[in-house]
Design a protein around this motif. Structure first.
Motif, PDB file in Angstrom:
ATOM      1  N   UNK A 145      53.322  65.674  76.251  1.00  0.00           N
ATOM      2  CA  UNK A 145      54.535  65.303  76.974  1.00  0.00           C
ATOM      3  C   UNK A 145      55.614  66.375  76.859  1.00  0.00           C
ATOM      4  N   UNK A 146      55.587  67.141  75.780  1.00  0.00           N
ATOM      5  CA  UNK A 146      56.592  68.169  75.568  1.00  0.00           C
ATOM      6  C   UNK A 146      56.304  69.459  76.346  1.00  0.00           C
ATOM      7  N   UNK A 147      55.114  69.561  76.932  1.00  0.00           N
ATOM      8  CA  UNK A 147      54.713  70.799  77.617  1.00  0.00           C
ATOM      9  C   UNK A 147      55.674  71.217  78.727  1.00  0.00           C
ATOM     10  N   UNK A 148      56.073  70.321  79.658  1.00  0.00           N
ATOM     11  CA  UNK A 148      57.014  70.769  80.710  1.00  0.00           C
ATOM     12  C   UNK A 148      58.377  71.149  80.165  1.00  0.00           C
ATOM     13  N   UNK A 156      60.279  74.623  80.752  1.00  0.00           N
ATOM     14  CA  UNK A 156      61.660  74.659  81.238  1.00  0.00           C
ATOM     15  C   UNK A 156      62.540  75.505  80.324  1.00  0.00           C
ATOM     16  N   UNK A 157      62.221  75.520  79.031  1.00  0.00           N
ATOM     17  CA  UNK A 157      63.027  76.286  78.071  1.00  0.00           C
ATOM     18  C   UNK A 157      62.911  77.782  78.269  1.00  0.00           C
ATOM     19  N   UNK A 166      56.992  66.895  88.242  1.00  0.00           N
ATOM     20  CA  UNK A 166      58.173  66.062  88.509  1.00  0.00           C
ATOM     21  C   UNK A 166      59.290  66.393  87.545  1.00  0.00           C
ATOM     22  N   UNK A 167      58.962  66.581  86.273  1.00  0.00           N
ATOM     23  CA  UNK A 167      59.977  66.935  85.276  1.00  0.00           C
ATOM     24  C   UNK A 167      60.608  68.277  85.602  1.00  0.00           C
ATOM     25  N   UNK A 168      59.794  69.241  85.978  1.00  0.00           N
ATOM     26  CA  UNK A 168      60.323  70.565  86.333  1.00  0.00           C
ATOM     27  C   UNK A 168      61.234  70.486  87.549  1.00  0.00           C
TER      28      UNK A 168
END
Length: 266
Positions: free
Chosen positions: A39-42, A46-47, A127-129
């Motif tokens: 879950x932390x991958x996107x 983004x970082x 979607x997160x990105x």
């Protein structure tokens, strides 16, 4: 079965469901770190372009998050057990036709729901990105862990339910609530909704990626519309045949009545 026997059976099946959920939640707790890494991958992607991180808003938030992930994973892994227990409890009280509808619904809906959830899990990084990328690169994206996990789980469930909606359409048509003609006439709105949903879920410059999601959903809707139309035709022929048989029977009764009246007059 008496009421007491029904209550005892419900208690037994409820205990089985709770036991399956506990076992699944225990397994999900041990897998929670691995799930959180996925879950932390996107966020890590983004970082690379801005200051982005996953944060906890309380001392116990990390433990609460692991429990939440464990419950989600446990419910998913134990779903065959608790769905079978619920289905087995209500099955004896259904008629044969209701059993056929219910069994057909589960046989079609469960695989589609699983496929939809897997698809949503594969799409959630995009979607997160997209949503997090709306903010300026000069801003920081501080994501609360609990809200973030809830968002991902809701997205996965939404895609899973979207894949099951055609089965609901067929079920409503089978019970006579939704005519097949109405399903076919709404194809423009449905296709537009599918394209919009696919464009949001796959924010990529490659249009082929969007169609990888849109085409299966459109094919499922087309299959549901075809089944609904064919079912309506078969039902219409059955009603016409029954009406013809009733008319012929009434005609025979009238002829017999006339013959009896002539015999009485004679």
């Amino acid at each position: 079965m008496t009421l007491i026997e029904h209550l005892r059976e419900a208690r037994t099946r409820l205990f089985r469901i709770l036991f399956a959920l506990l076992v699944g939640a225990a397994a999900g707790y041990f897998l929670s770190d691995r799930i959180l890494e996925i879950l932390r991958t996107p966020i890590e992607a983004l970082a690379l372009s801005r200051n982005a991180s996953l944060n906890y808003d309380s001392i116990s938030a990390a433990f609460d998050l692991k429990l939440r992930i464990a419950l989600f994973a446990g419910a998913a892994m134990s779903s065959p057990v608790w769905m079978h227990q619920v289905f087995a409890f209500f099955l004896p009280g259904l008629t044969r036709r209701e059993k056929n509808y219910t069994l057909g619904f589960f046989v079609a809906a469960v695989p589609l729901f699983i496929i939809g959830c897997v698809t949503g899990f594969l799409l959630f990084p995009h979607v997160v990105e997209l949503l997090a990328g709306i903010a300026s690169t000069d801003d920081s994206s501080v994501l609360v862990a609990s809200y973030y996990v809830d968002f991902v789980m809701k997205l996965v469930l939404a895609v899973g339910v979207a894949f099951v909606l055609p089965v609901f359409v067929v079920l409503l048509n089978a019970v006579g609530v939704l005519p097949g003609r109405s399903v076919v006439s709404s194809w423009r709105v449905v296709i537009l909704g599918i394209l919009v949903f696919s464009a949001i879920a796959t924010p990529s410059a490659d249009i082929a990626t969007m169609f990888l999601l849109a085409v299966p959903m459109a094919a499922l809707f087309a299959a549901a519309a075809l089944i609904a139309v064919l079912h309506d035709r078969v039902a219409a022929k059955r009603r016409a045949r029954l009406l013809t048989d009733d008319t012929a029977h009434d005609r025979d009764v009238d002829v017999d009545r006339d013959i009896d009246r002539e015999l009485v007059d004679a």
